[in-house]
Each structure stands twice: as C-alpha cells, then as structure tokens.
Design a protein around this motif. Structure first.
Motif, mmCIF file in Angstrom:
data_model
loop_
_atom_site.group_PDB
_atom_site.id
_atom_site.type_symbol
_atom_site.label_atom_id
_atom_site.label_comp_id
_atom_site.label_asym_id
_atom_site.label_seq_id
_atom_site.Cartn_x
_atom_site.Cartn_y
_atom_site.Cartn_z
ATOM 1 N N ALA A 1 0.323 -60.223 -6.749
ATOM 2 C CA ALA A 1 0.593 -59.223 -5.718
ATOM 3 C C ALA A 1 -0.580 -58.259 -5.612
ATOM 4 O O ALA A 1 -0.955 -57.614 -6.588
ATOM 5 C CB ALA A 1 1.879 -58.466 -6.040
ATOM 6 N N ALA A 2 -1.164 -58.160 -4.417
ATOM 7 C CA ALA A 2 -2.338 -57.293 -4.239
ATOM 8 C C ALA A 2 -2.121 -56.324 -3.088
ATOM 9 O O ALA A 2 -3.029 -56.038 -2.321
ATOM 10 C CB ALA A 2 -3.590 -58.137 -3.999
ATOM 11 N N SER A 3 -0.915 -55.797 -2.970
ATOM 12 C CA SER A 3 -0.615 -54.846 -1.907
ATOM 13 C C SER A 3 -0.850 -53.421 -2.388
ATOM 14 O O SER A 3 -0.931 -53.150 -3.597
ATOM 15 C CB SER A 3 0.836 -55.006 -1.462
ATOM 16 N N CYS A 4 -0.934 -52.495 -1.443
ATOM 17 C CA CYS A 4 -1.098 -51.084 -1.801
ATOM 18 C C CYS A 4 0.135 -50.566 -2.534
ATOM 19 O O CYS A 4 0.025 -49.711 -3.423
ATOM 20 C CB CYS A 4 -1.370 -50.257 -0.544
ATOM 21 N N CYS A 5 1.316 -51.075 -2.165
ATOM 22 C CA CYS A 5 2.541 -50.667 -2.868
ATOM 23 C C CYS A 5 2.478 -51.080 -4.332
ATOM 24 O O CYS A 5 2.832 -50.305 -5.235
ATOM 25 C CB CYS A 5 3.760 -51.286 -2.194
ATOM 26 N N GLU A 6 2.010 -52.303 -4.596
ATOM 27 C CA GLU A 6 1.917 -52.769 -5.978
ATOM 28 C C GLU A 6 0.839 -51.996 -6.736
ATOM 29 O O GLU A 6 0.984 -51.716 -7.925
ATOM 30 C CB GLU A 6 1.619 -54.261 -6.003
ATOM 31 N N THR B 1 -3.768 -47.082 0.877
ATOM 32 C CA THR B 1 -3.970 -47.460 2.278
ATOM 33 C C THR B 1 -5.095 -46.642 2.892
ATOM 34 O O THR B 1 -5.965 -47.173 3.604
ATOM 35 C CB THR B 1 -2.670 -47.267 3.076
ATOM 36 N N ARG B 2 -5.085 -45.338 2.615
ATOM 37 C CA ARG B 2 -6.163 -44.480 3.135
ATOM 38 C C ARG B 2 -7.513 -44.884 2.546
ATOM 39 O O ARG B 2 -8.543 -44.816 3.223
ATOM 40 C CB ARG B 2 -5.850 -43.009 2.850
ATOM 41 N N LEU B 3 -7.500 -45.300 1.283
ATOM 42 C CA LEU B 3 -8.750 -45.733 0.646
ATOM 43 C C LEU B 3 -9.360 -46.911 1.410
ATOM 44 O O LEU B 3 -10.572 -46.932 1.680
ATOM 45 C CB LEU B 3 -8.485 -46.127 -0.806
ATOM 46 N N LEU B 4 -8.534 -47.892 1.757
ATOM 47 C CA LEU B 4 -9.024 -49.077 2.452
ATOM 48 C C LEU B 4 -9.569 -48.744 3.833
ATOM 49 O O LEU B 4 -10.413 -49.471 4.360
ATOM 50 C CB LEU B 4 -7.917 -50.122 2.574
ATOM 51 N N HIS B 5 -9.078 -47.655 4.430
ATOM 52 C CA HIS B 5 -9.559 -47.266 5.755
ATOM 53 C C HIS B 5 -10.643 -46.185 5.678
ATOM 54 O O HIS B 5 -11.356 -45.970 6.668
ATOM 55 C CB HIS B 5 -8.392 -46.755 6.609
ATOM 56 N N ILE C 1 -3.645 -60.083 11.906
ATOM 57 C CA ILE C 1 -4.750 -59.427 11.210
ATOM 58 C C ILE C 1 -6.016 -59.598 12.051
ATOM 59 O O ILE C 1 -6.329 -60.696 12.509
ATOM 60 C CB ILE C 1 -4.930 -60.014 9.801
ATOM 61 N N GLU C 2 -6.766 -58.523 12.250
ATOM 62 C CA GLU C 2 -7.843 -58.520 13.235
ATOM 63 C C GLU C 2 -8.943 -59.556 12.996
ATOM 64 O O GLU C 2 -9.345 -60.250 13.935
ATOM 65 C CB GLU C 2 -8.442 -57.108 13.329
ATOM 66 N N PRO C 3 -9.505 -59.705 11.768
ATOM 67 C CA PRO C 3 -10.614 -60.658 11.625
ATOM 68 C C PRO C 3 -10.171 -62.115 11.470
ATOM 69 O O PRO C 3 -11.009 -62.983 11.213
ATOM 70 C CB PRO C 3 -11.311 -60.194 10.325
ATOM 71 N N VAL C 4 -8.876 -62.402 11.618
ATOM 72 C CA VAL C 4 -8.377 -63.762 11.414
ATOM 73 C C VAL C 4 -8.617 -64.604 12.668
ATOM 74 O O VAL C 4 -8.237 -64.220 13.779
ATOM 75 C CB VAL C 4 -6.873 -63.749 11.059
ATOM 76 N N HIS C 5 -9.269 -65.747 12.468
ATOM 77 C CA HIS C 5 -9.522 -66.690 13.547
ATOM 78 C C HIS C 5 -9.331 -68.108 12.994
ATOM 79 O O HIS C 5 -9.025 -68.296 11.815
ATOM 80 C CB HIS C 5 -10.934 -66.530 14.107
ATOM 81 N N ALA D 1 -3.227 -55.789 4.845
ATOM 82 C CA ALA D 1 -3.572 -54.836 5.907
ATOM 83 C C ALA D 1 -3.974 -55.585 7.173
ATOM 84 O O ALA D 1 -4.521 -56.690 7.116
ATOM 85 C CB ALA D 1 -4.706 -53.923 5.451
ATOM 86 N N ARG D 2 -3.730 -54.972 8.312
ATOM 87 C CA ARG D 2 -4.007 -55.633 9.582
ATOM 88 C C ARG D 2 -5.382 -55.289 10.144
ATOM 89 O O ARG D 2 -5.972 -56.093 10.863
ATOM 90 C CB ARG D 2 -2.946 -55.265 10.619
#
Length: 331
Positions: free
Chosen positions: A21-26, A44-48, A87-91, A273-274
C-alpha cells in the motif's frame, strides 16, 4: 505560513518500508508516533508542493557515480495503470511485461553502471499528448544533460527504438562509443553494393563493417540465442570484437533489473493521485528510494529485495512476540 509536517525524506522512507500500500492515507497511518503527526492531507500536499525535477535526483547521486568510468544505459518501461484512466499522465503504451499495449505511464530512464553499482542519473515521463515531446526528444535531452554533467562513459547502450540516425550522430558527435540493437529491416551498405536490410547481409562471428546512410561506418554483429531468436547490434567502435560486444550487451540488463526493482521494492506504480504533478513527484521519490537501496547494496552486500524484506520481517517478528488477535480460551 505553517511548517510542513512531512518532507520528501519521510515519503521516501515510507516507499522503502511499505510492502504494497503506497497511498497518502497509509503513509499517515504508518508515521512515527509524535505529538503532532502528519495527516494524509499533509502527504497529499507534499506530492503537489514539490517541483518534479530530475535535478533533485542528480544532486543526490552525483557523489555516488564515477563520471569517467562505467556505461550509460537508456531504456523505458511502462508503469501499469490498467484501471486508472482518470490519472492525467496515463496513456496507451506497449508493455514488455504484458506483451501488448496497455494503459500506463511510460518512464524513460538513464542509468549509470560500472558492473558493481547501478544508479539512476536521469529520467523523463513520456507524455507526448501534453508536452509534444517524442521519445527521441527525451533521448536527446538526457544525452545532452549527461555530457553537460561531465560524463565520459565507456559506452552508451540503448535499444533499437532509440537507434534513429539523429541519435546515432548525436552520440558519435560527443566522441562517445555507442552499442545499440538494430531492427532487422534497417538498411546498410556493404562494399558499395547498394543498401539492403541488415538481415540480408552475411555477418560472421566477428562482426562486419558496413555503411549506414548518413551515419558513416559501423561494425554490426549478429547474435543468435539458443531458442533461435536473432538480434542485430551496431557500434561506432570499429575495433570492437564479439567478446567486447557481449560484455557490453550484458550490461544492458542493469536497466531491466533497475526497472523491476523500482516496481517491486519502491512502489513506483502504486500512487493513486490523479494529477500529473503528484504522479511525477511520486515517481521521482520512488527513484530516489531506489538510489538509497542501490547504495546500501553496494556498501553492505544486502540486495534490494532482502533489504525490503527485512523491514517487513522485523514487523512480523514483533507481532509474533506480542500477538494481538487470539481466540479467547474456552472455560
């Protein structure tokens, strides 16, 4: 302005330690006990908040590499996001793991290796629909960056998808040696007999010097595996022999091992994150996590996988010493 409750080092330590598990909640749940712990919003703020910049990685690994030795290996890998199309960079990208085109994030890596150490020195996220940059554009930027940083590698190794004429001329122009795979339909000229696919050229065990239009003379090799697969290799070092080619070709596996460890030990695929900024920061910190595991491997001899397992093993040992979940005894 209030002080941030968590730092990039906190997040990197979390990526190394967490098994899956690699979520911000975890990350918040597993934080160290202190009077004012970081909540999941802080991560979450750190990632942004951070600027997703490969220069941060280079600042950390610069003292750990020898710029006048070793090889530079460039390759890409698809980070699985099979069900995450928001998720934005997903293609859609080709995946060597799945052997088909899948949804994911394409990561282009530049890795330095001297045979004992493997250290990422640069990376790019391939996001052509947004930034308009091709993989060859990223190749050019990373090679130029390596030259600017003072690298003088024994060779630059890359796959056939990066073996464009412009890229070959770019590496040759720096005075560096390259070794690359070629596709079987790549056209070469032997003894001014006209250009033809390399698969139609008789290549002996020691290689053959041919001419590729626009790139000058190259020595090409034909490698046949035990199951019959044929690979064609090319280098601008006309004195290279088959043993030299094999020695360098084996170094190419370093980037494959790096990408596998990045996924299995550093949770690079598991960010939920999206936004593109958060994804890029997560990827950058996962790569920095690998740099720590790689240096530890070199310094202690403990592999990446064993170092990761040791963290979980200690937690299992502590639980077994003081188990929490038991069935009450029957009277």
């Amino acid at each position: 302005m209030s002080r941030a409750k968590c730092s990039d080092e906190d997040y990197i330590d979390f990526l190394i330690a967490t098994p899956r598990a690699a979520s911000c909640c975890e990350a918040s749940r597993t934080g160290p006990e202190r009077p004012d712990p970081a909540a999941h919003d802080a991560y979450t703020r750190l990632l942004h908040r951070l600027e997703p910049d490969p220069e941060t990685l280079w600042a950390e690994v610069e003292p750990l590499v020898r710029r006048d030795d070793g090889v530079l290996i460039l390759d890409d890998s698809t980070l699985d996001k099979l069900y995450s199309r928001k998720i934005e960079p997903v293609h859609r990208h080709w995946s060597g793991k799945h052997r088909k085109v899948v949804w994911g994030i394409n990561l282009i890596s530049l890795v330095w290796s001297d045979g004992d150490r493997c250290m990422p020195v640069d990376y790019r996220v391939y996001d052509a629909p947004v930034d308009g940059l091709t993989k060859n554009d990223h190749f050019a930027a990373m090679i130029a960056g390596a030259a600017r940083r003072g690298f003088r590698p024994r060779a630059v190794l890359f796959d056939s998808r990066y073996a464009s004429l412009a890229n070959l001329k770019r590496v040759r122009g720096l005075g560096w040696t390259f070794l690359t795979r070629l596709k079987s339909n790549r056209r070469v000229d032997l003894d001014r007999g006209g250009y033809r696919p390399i698969s139609k050229v008789p290549i002996g065990d020691g290689g053959l010097v041919v001419h590729m239009e626009g790139s000058g003379p190259l020595r090409v090799f034909k490698a046949v595996s035990r199951d019959g697969d044929v690979e064609y290799w090319a280098t601008n070092d006309l004195a290279m022999d088959e043993l030299g080619r094999q020695a360098l070709a084996e170094r190419c596996w370093a980037v494959e091992e790096y990408h596998r460890a990045l996924k299995q030990c550093c949770n690079v695929e598991r960010c939920q994150a999206r936004s593109a900024r958060a994804q890029r920061n997560h990827i950058g910190m996962a790569i920095r996590a690998f740099a720590r595991l790689s240096w530890s491997f070199y310094a202690t001899g403990v592999s990446w996988y064993e170092a990761k397992a040791a963290v979980v093993r200690d937690a299992v040992r502590a639980y077994r010493a003081r188990p929490l979940h038991r069935i009450p005894p029957i009277a």
